[in-house]
Write a protein that holds these residues in place. Structure first.
Motif, PDB file in Angstrom:
ATOM      1  N   ALA A 274       0.643  -1.181  -0.071  1.00  0.00           N
ATOM      2  CA  ALA A 274      -0.094  -0.029  -0.044  1.00  0.00           C
ATOM      3  C   ALA A 274       0.866   1.055   0.029  1.00  0.00           C
ATOM      4  N   ARG A 275       2.056   1.087   0.826  1.00  0.00           N
ATOM      5  CA  ARG A 275       2.703   2.401   0.814  1.00  0.00           C
ATOM      6  C   ARG A 275       3.569   2.756  -0.592  1.00  0.00           C
ATOM      7  N   VAL A 276       3.990   1.590  -1.181  1.00  0.00           N
ATOM      8  CA  VAL A 276       4.627   1.622  -2.615  1.00  0.00           C
ATOM      9  C   VAL A 276       3.720   2.127  -3.547  1.00  0.00           C
ATOM     10  N   ARG A 277       2.192   1.724  -3.397  1.00  0.00           N
ATOM     11  CA  ARG A 277       1.503   2.294  -4.278  1.00  0.00           C
ATOM     12  C   ARG A 277       1.032   3.837  -4.245  1.00  0.00           C
ATOM     13  N   GLY A 278       1.034   3.989  -3.016  1.00  0.00           N
ATOM     14  CA  GLY A 278       0.612   5.396  -2.501  1.00  0.00           C
ATOM     15  C   GLY A 278       1.867   6.298  -3.125  1.00  0.00           C
ATOM     16  N   ALA A 279       3.241   5.866  -2.834  1.00  0.00           N
ATOM     17  CA  ALA A 279       4.201   6.773  -3.257  1.00  0.00           C
ATOM     18  C   ALA A 279       4.427   6.987  -4.916  1.00  0.00           C
ATOM     19  N   LEU A 280       3.763   5.835  -5.274  1.00  0.00           N
ATOM     20  CA  LEU A 280       3.832   6.033  -6.794  1.00  0.00           C
ATOM     21  C   LEU A 280       2.705   6.705  -7.493  1.00  0.00           C
ATOM     22  N   GLU A 281       1.640   7.100  -6.811  1.00  0.00           N
ATOM     23  CA  GLU A 281       0.363   7.576  -7.156  1.00  0.00           C
ATOM     24  C   GLU A 281       0.577   8.875  -8.054  1.00  0.00           C
ATOM     25  N   PRO A 282       1.573   9.902  -7.328  1.00  0.00           N
ATOM     26  CA  PRO A 282       1.665  11.082  -8.030  1.00  0.00           C
ATOM     27  C   PRO A 282       2.451  10.995  -9.260  1.00  0.00           C
ATOM     28  N   VAL A 283       3.275   9.916  -9.569  1.00  0.00           N
ATOM     29  CA  VAL A 283       4.161   9.807 -10.663  1.00  0.00           C
ATOM     30  C   VAL A 283       2.866   9.425 -11.779  1.00  0.00           C
ATOM     31  N   TRP A 284       1.853   8.809 -11.724  1.00  0.00           N
ATOM     32  CA  TRP A 284       0.896   8.404 -12.608  1.00  0.00           C
ATOM     33  C   TRP A 284       0.180   9.618 -13.054  1.00  0.00           C
ATOM     34  N   ARG A 285       0.160  10.802 -12.226  1.00  0.00           N
ATOM     35  CA  ARG A 285      -0.313  12.024 -12.676  1.00  0.00           C
ATOM     36  C   ARG A 285       0.764  12.966 -13.299  1.00  0.00           C
TER      37      ARG A 285
END
Length: 380
Positions: free
Chosen positions: A217-228
């Motif tokens: 969950a923490r990895v996905r959260g950290a990556l979320e801004p990248v997809w935007r």
């Protein structure tokens, strides 16, 4: 200054002029593939073909049935692109031209293995499998890769070996009809997208006090801004630091097992080099390593230097007497190489401490590129 040129067996077999052509470059050695991943390769001078398609990762010699009997995982024999003992026949032809032969072994890069044994593959934080990337934290994968290293490295006629992908492989991977360039990923994002979440890795994270589900969950959260269109920021850097100890330990375990297996089969005089990157978090063909550890383990390293020789410095700084620190310079202009600047690039690498040179790749290079290599006069 010893210089070696990379070649595939299919660059030599069926082309009687190939050994002399390579020797005329002035090189003393050829690094010849004996185990290689799937590829589509140009053969610009071959009298019988121009394109070779290796359909899957394979060994380019007949694997020993006795050696692999009873093992859970085993390599695949090559198809028509390298039938029979292609390595052995090419090595004999090159040796007859006065060239030393070292084997070139690709380890943790095998799409067919991942397709037929999906449980061996890296699984990212989103649950996506990377079939090209065996998870080196899994004991069965490490055992397979160490056994493969030994058999593929110590071929008749070979005086040493270079082990490529002797560490983690991850997201970065050339693939047919690739569509991954839509979002730019910096080094940290690449690392997070390369983290594995198979059961073996989950256990490894648990030993660091990291819960697998929470970490995902923490990895996905950290990556979320990248997809935007943003960056991972500080949270990604923290996750890299938190997981790198486990990842680096798994890489060291594979490197130790592979080198020991090769030495056990080839003896103390058989040279073992690793294709390596001194940035421990890096994954891919030039696997991230700890410079001091790897130079205390193997006879040396082959370091990517086409973009500049700076990556040599951590290995040179270790000061390991007698260690090989080879600068790998791409000489195929169509692949971003600089054959016209080879003399200057080689001199820069030597000034930073390179003890040998590697030329990638004499079989793929055009006639003009090879002529530039000859004129540079750096081979020896």
């Amino acid at each position: 200054m010893k210089t070696s040129a990379f070649l595939y067996p299919w660059d030599v077999l069926g082309d009687p002029d190939a050994p002399t052509r390579i020797a005329d470059l002035g090189v003393r050695q050829v690094t010849l593939a004996s185990a290689y991943h799937s590829t589509r390769a140009l053969t610009p001078r071959h009298p019988k073909h121009r394109i070779v398609t290796a359909e899957y990762a394979s060994v380019l010699y007949p694997p020993s049935e006795l050696y692999w009997r009873g093992r859970e995982l085993s390599p695949y024999a090559a198809g028509s692109w390298a039938p029979g003992d292609a390595f052995g026949r090419a090595a004999d032809a090159l040796a007859a031209a006065g060239l030393d032969i070292h084997s070139w072994v690709v380890l943790a890069h095998n799409s067919r293995l991942g397709a037929e044994h999906p449980g061996t593959s890296v699984v990212n934080a989103y649950g996506d499998r990377y079939p090209w990337a065996p998870c080196i934290a899994q004991p069965r994968v490490r055992a397979f890769l160490a056994a493969l290293a030994a058999e593929a490295a110590v071929r008749p006629g070979a005086l040493g070996t270079e082990l490529e992908s002797c560490g983690w492989y991850g997201l970065a991977h050339l693939h047919a009809h690739d569509k991954l360039a839509g979002v730019a990923l910096d080094d940290t994002a690449q690392y997070l997208m390369s983290l594995c979440f198979c059961p073996s890795c989950a256990q490894g994270y648990a030993e660091l006090g990291l819960d697998d589900g929470e970490l995902r969950a923490r990895v996905r959260g950290a990556l979320e801004p990248v997809w935007r269109g943003g960056t991972v920021g500080a949270s990604g850097t923290e996750l890299l630091a938190a997981t790198l100890g486990f990842r680096a330990g798994a890489a060291r375990a594979l490197q130790e097992a592979a080198v020991a297996a090769v030495r056990g089969r080839g003896g103390a005089e058989f040279q073992v080099l690793l294709h390596a990157d001194p940035r421990a978090w890096r994954s891919g063909a030039n696997a991230g390593v700890d410079a001091e550890h790897v130079l205390g383990l193997a006879d040396g390293v082959v370091v990517p230097c086409t973009g500049g020789p700076e990556l040599l410095e951590p290995f040179v700084a270790v000061g390991c007497e007698g260690a090989v620190v080879a600068a790998n310079l791409t000489v195929v202009s169509g692949m971003g190489g600089r054959p016209l600047s080879l003399a200057d690039d080689a001199a820069w690498a030597v000034a930073l401490g390179a003890t040998e040179l590697r030329l990638y790749h004499a079989g793929l290079a055009s006639d003009a590129d090879l002529e530039a290599v000859r004129r540079a006069g750096v081979a020896g």
